[in-house]
Design a protein around this motif. Structure first.
Motif, PDB file in Angstrom:
ATOM      1  N   LEU A 114       0.824  -1.206   0.000  1.00 58.72           N
ATOM      2  CA  LEU A 114       0.000   0.000   0.000  1.00 58.72           C
ATOM      3  C   LEU A 114       0.860   1.260   0.000  1.00 58.72           C
ATOM      4  O   LEU A 114       0.552   2.226  -0.700  1.00 58.72           O
ATOM      5  CB  LEU A 114      -0.939  -0.023   1.199  1.00 58.72           C
ATOM      6  CG  LEU A 114      -2.003   1.069   1.279  1.00 58.72           C
ATOM      7  CD1 LEU A 114      -3.270   0.526   1.940  1.00 58.72           C
ATOM      8  CD2 LEU A 114      -1.504   2.279   2.058  1.00 58.72           C
ATOM      9  N   VAL A 118       0.532   4.133  -2.895  1.00 55.53           N
ATOM     10  CA  VAL A 118       0.214   5.543  -2.661  1.00 55.53           C
ATOM     11  C   VAL A 118       1.331   6.432  -3.190  1.00 55.53           C
ATOM     12  O   VAL A 118       1.079   7.462  -3.829  1.00 55.53           O
ATOM     13  CB  VAL A 118      -0.028   5.786  -1.161  1.00 55.53           C
ATOM     14  CG1 VAL A 118      -0.173   7.283  -0.885  1.00 55.53           C
ATOM     15  CG2 VAL A 118      -1.273   5.038  -0.696  1.00 55.53           C
ATOM     16  N   VAL A 135      -7.772   5.713  -1.437  1.00 52.28           N
ATOM     17  CA  VAL A 135      -7.254   4.369  -1.222  1.00 52.28           C
ATOM     18  C   VAL A 135      -8.374   3.458  -0.732  1.00 52.28           C
ATOM     19  O   VAL A 135      -9.068   3.780   0.236  1.00 52.28           O
ATOM     20  CB  VAL A 135      -6.120   4.369  -0.171  1.00 52.28           C
ATOM     21  CG1 VAL A 135      -5.563   2.965   0.014  1.00 52.28           C
ATOM     22  CG2 VAL A 135      -5.019   5.344  -0.574  1.00 52.28           C
ATOM     23  N   THR A 137      -8.673  -0.201   0.922  1.00 50.03           N
ATOM     24  CA  THR A 137      -7.829  -1.219   1.538  1.00 50.03           C
ATOM     25  C   THR A 137      -8.639  -2.050   2.505  1.00 50.03           C
ATOM     26  O   THR A 137      -9.515  -1.532   3.198  1.00 50.03           O
ATOM     27  CB  THR A 137      -6.635  -0.588   2.270  1.00 50.03           C
ATOM     28  OG1 THR A 137      -5.910  -1.600   2.968  1.00 50.03           O
ATOM     29  CG2 THR A 137      -7.083   0.474   3.265  1.00 50.03           C
ATOM     30  N   GLN A 141      -2.145  -4.520   5.773  1.00 53.49           N
ATOM     31  CA  GLN A 141      -0.966  -3.834   5.244  1.00 53.49           C
ATOM     32  C   GLN A 141       0.280  -4.630   5.596  1.00 53.49           C
ATOM     33  O   GLN A 141       0.581  -4.838   6.766  1.00 53.49           O
ATOM     34  CB  GLN A 141      -0.905  -2.437   5.849  1.00 53.49           C
ATOM     35  CG  GLN A 141       0.222  -1.584   5.330  1.00 53.49           C
ATOM     36  CD  GLN A 141       0.117  -0.188   5.898  1.00 53.49           C
ATOM     37  OE1 GLN A 141      -0.899   0.454   5.781  1.00 53.49           O
ATOM     38  NE2 GLN A 141       1.191   0.267   6.539  1.00 53.49           N
ATOM     39  N   VAL A 160      -4.916  12.673   0.732  1.00 50.10           N
ATOM     40  CA  VAL A 160      -5.116  11.227   0.679  1.00 50.10           C
ATOM     41  C   VAL A 160      -6.330  10.862   1.527  1.00 50.10           C
ATOM     42  O   VAL A 160      -6.378  11.167   2.718  1.00 50.10           O
ATOM     43  CB  VAL A 160      -3.879  10.453   1.180  1.00 50.10           C
ATOM     44  CG1 VAL A 160      -4.109   8.945   1.049  1.00 50.10           C
ATOM     45  CG2 VAL A 160      -2.633  10.874   0.399  1.00 50.10           C
ATOM     46  N   HIS A 161      -7.306  10.221   0.896  1.00 50.12           N
ATOM     47  CA  HIS A 161      -8.473   9.690   1.588  1.00 50.12           C
ATOM     48  C   HIS A 161      -8.303   8.178   1.709  1.00 50.12           C
ATOM     49  O   HIS A 161      -7.900   7.514   0.744  1.00 50.12           O
ATOM     50  CB  HIS A 161      -9.751   9.996   0.814  1.00 50.12           C
ATOM     51  CG  HIS A 161      -9.940  11.434   0.476  1.00 50.12           C
ATOM     52  ND1 HIS A 161     -10.226  12.394   1.422  1.00 50.12           N
ATOM     53  CD2 HIS A 161      -9.866  12.089  -0.717  1.00 50.12           C
ATOM     54  CE1 HIS A 161     -10.344  13.578   0.828  1.00 50.12           C
ATOM     55  NE2 HIS A 161     -10.120  13.421  -0.464  1.00 50.12           N
ATOM     56  N   VAL A 162      -8.608   7.633   2.864  1.00 48.18           N
ATOM     57  CA  VAL A 162      -8.439   6.201   3.103  1.00 48.18           C
ATOM     58  C   VAL A 162      -9.797   5.578   3.425  1.00 48.18           C
ATOM     59  O   VAL A 162     -10.459   5.990   4.381  1.00 48.18           O
ATOM     60  CB  VAL A 162      -7.455   5.926   4.252  1.00 48.18           C
ATOM     61  CG1 VAL A 162      -7.314   4.425   4.483  1.00 48.18           C
ATOM     62  CG2 VAL A 162      -6.092   6.546   3.943  1.00 48.18           C
ATOM     63  N   SER A 189      -3.236   2.976   7.730  1.00 57.10           N
ATOM     64  CA  SER A 189      -2.873   4.157   6.952  1.00 57.10           C
ATOM     65  C   SER A 189      -3.698   5.384   7.288  1.00 57.10           C
ATOM     66  O   SER A 189      -3.782   6.314   6.495  1.00 57.10           O
ATOM     67  CB  SER A 189      -2.970   3.855   5.452  1.00 57.10           C
ATOM     68  OG  SER A 189      -2.208   2.724   5.139  1.00 57.10           O
ATOM     69  N   ARG A 190      -4.309   5.416   8.444  1.00 60.98           N
ATOM     70  CA  ARG A 190      -5.038   6.626   8.844  1.00 60.98           C
ATOM     71  C   ARG A 190      -4.094   7.812   8.920  1.00 60.98           C
ATOM     72  O   ARG A 190      -4.524   8.971   8.759  1.00 60.98           O
ATOM     73  CB  ARG A 190      -5.728   6.406  10.182  1.00 60.98           C
ATOM     74  CG  ARG A 190      -6.575   7.602  10.597  1.00 60.98           C
ATOM     75  CD  ARG A 190      -7.513   7.286  11.728  1.00 60.98           C
ATOM     76  NE  ARG A 190      -8.424   8.400  11.937  1.00 60.98           N
ATOM     77  CZ  ARG A 190      -9.542   8.324  12.646  1.00 60.98           C
ATOM     78  NH1 ARG A 190      -9.878   7.181  13.212  1.00 60.98           N
ATOM     79  NH2 ARG A 190     -10.313   9.371  12.791  1.00 60.98           N
ATOM     80  N   SER A 193      -4.442  10.103   5.814  1.00 60.91           N
ATOM     81  CA  SER A 193      -5.557  11.046   5.770  1.00 60.91           C
ATOM     82  C   SER A 193      -5.395  12.133   6.826  1.00 60.91           C
ATOM     83  O   SER A 193      -5.681  13.310   6.571  1.00 60.91           O
ATOM     84  CB  SER A 193      -6.888  10.314   5.943  1.00 60.91           C
ATOM     85  OG  SER A 193      -6.904   9.541   7.121  1.00 60.91           O
ATOM     86  N   PHE A 200     -10.974   9.674   6.538  1.00 64.49           N
ATOM     87  CA  PHE A 200     -10.793   8.260   6.864  1.00 64.49           C
ATOM     88  C   PHE A 200     -12.147   7.697   7.246  1.00 64.49           C
ATOM     89  O   PHE A 200     -12.862   8.264   8.063  1.00 64.49           O
ATOM     90  CB  PHE A 200      -9.813   8.088   8.018  1.00 64.49           C
ATOM     91  CG  PHE A 200      -9.693   6.647   8.461  1.00 64.49           C
ATOM     92  CD1 PHE A 200     -10.480   6.154   9.490  1.00 64.49           C
ATOM     93  CD2 PHE A 200      -8.814   5.790   7.821  1.00 64.49           C
ATOM     94  CE1 PHE A 200     -10.385   4.823   9.885  1.00 64.49           C
ATOM     95  CE2 PHE A 200      -8.708   4.470   8.212  1.00 64.49           C
ATOM     96  CZ  PHE A 200      -9.501   3.986   9.235  1.00 64.49           C
TER      97      PHE A 200
END
Length: 234
Positions: A114, A118, A135, A137, A141, A160-162, A189-190, A193, A200
């Motif tokens: 991941l 990204v 993203v 997911t 990870q 970046v939005h997760v 991966s928070r 965001s 997130f």
């Protein structure tokens, strides 16, 4: 598909009308790793990747006509399990059919690079002056830590939005894996965001994933007469 016309300043959506700027290019980062083959524990017992495809089929036509969207796929491929990251397409208008075609025959495989995925999406957006990375997911990870790069993405103008999909289910099925890696793994991966000002959200159903994609990728579109707000609702 029904059309809804609303006066400016009035919104009707499961989320609030997205604040996304359609002039900003977007890259969808799609999880094709082996864990996406996991079957749901409840009927209709669909695989995660099939549910994710269904959500894309529902959401993409809502915003693809209005903004440039590209696609990065991570997981399956001929390289090592942590090296398979593919730029399926760079951002372009009306990309919905091409994106759906790219994920239609995807068979989940490999680990979860991941962080690399990204980074690849950001490299596509950087020459374009930044943009949005969205993203998808399922939380497992397994290849590297994206957090040290997060502030750098913000400095480049990338948000970046997760969207976590069935993360709680992963936590229940692999408690040892997550315990070894710490509590953050339950919210993978928070950091991306949080550092970039993104959204997130954890989703568990096709409907929730569809709504999350609309919130992070969609945007309000003002008609030519500048008097009405046009939204499409399924």
């Amino acid at each position: 598909m029904k059309n809804i016309f609303l006066a400016l300043g009035v919104a009707a959506w499961p989320f609030a009308v997205s604040g996304a700027d359609c002039t900003r290019d977007a890259m969808l980062v799609f999880d094709g790793s082996g864990s996406m083959a996991t079957l749901a524990a409840e009927a209709p017992f669909a695989r995660r990747i099939d549910d994710a495809r269904s959500a894309l089929q529902r959401s993409l036509p809502r915003y693809a006509p209005y903004r440039n969207v590209g696609l990065v796929i991570y997981g399956p491929g001929p390289l090592g399990p942590c090296d398979n990251v593919t730029v399926a397409m760079e951002p372009k208008a009306n990309a919905d059919l091409d994106i759906l075609g790219a994920v239609a025959g995807l068979e989940p495989d490999g680990d979860t690079p991941l962080a690399q995925a990204v980074e690849t999406a950001v490299e596509v957006l950087d020459p374009r002056g930044g943009g949005d990375v969205v993203v998808i997911t399922d939380g497992r990870q397994t290849c590297g830590d994206p957090c040290p790069m997060a502030q750098g993405y913000a400095d480049l103008g990338v948000v970046v939005h997760v969207i976590g999909f069935k993360i709680d289910e992963n936590f229940e099925r692999w408690p040892g894996y997550y315990a070894e890696s710490g509590g953050l793994k339950r919210e993978p991966s928070r950091c991306l965001s949080d550092a970039t000002g993104g959204i997130f959200v954890i989703t568990n159903t096709v409907d929730e994933l569809t709504d999350a994609l609309q919130e992070t990728m969609g945007c309000a579109v003002v008609g030519r007469n500048q008097s009405m707000l046009y939204l499409q609702s399924g």
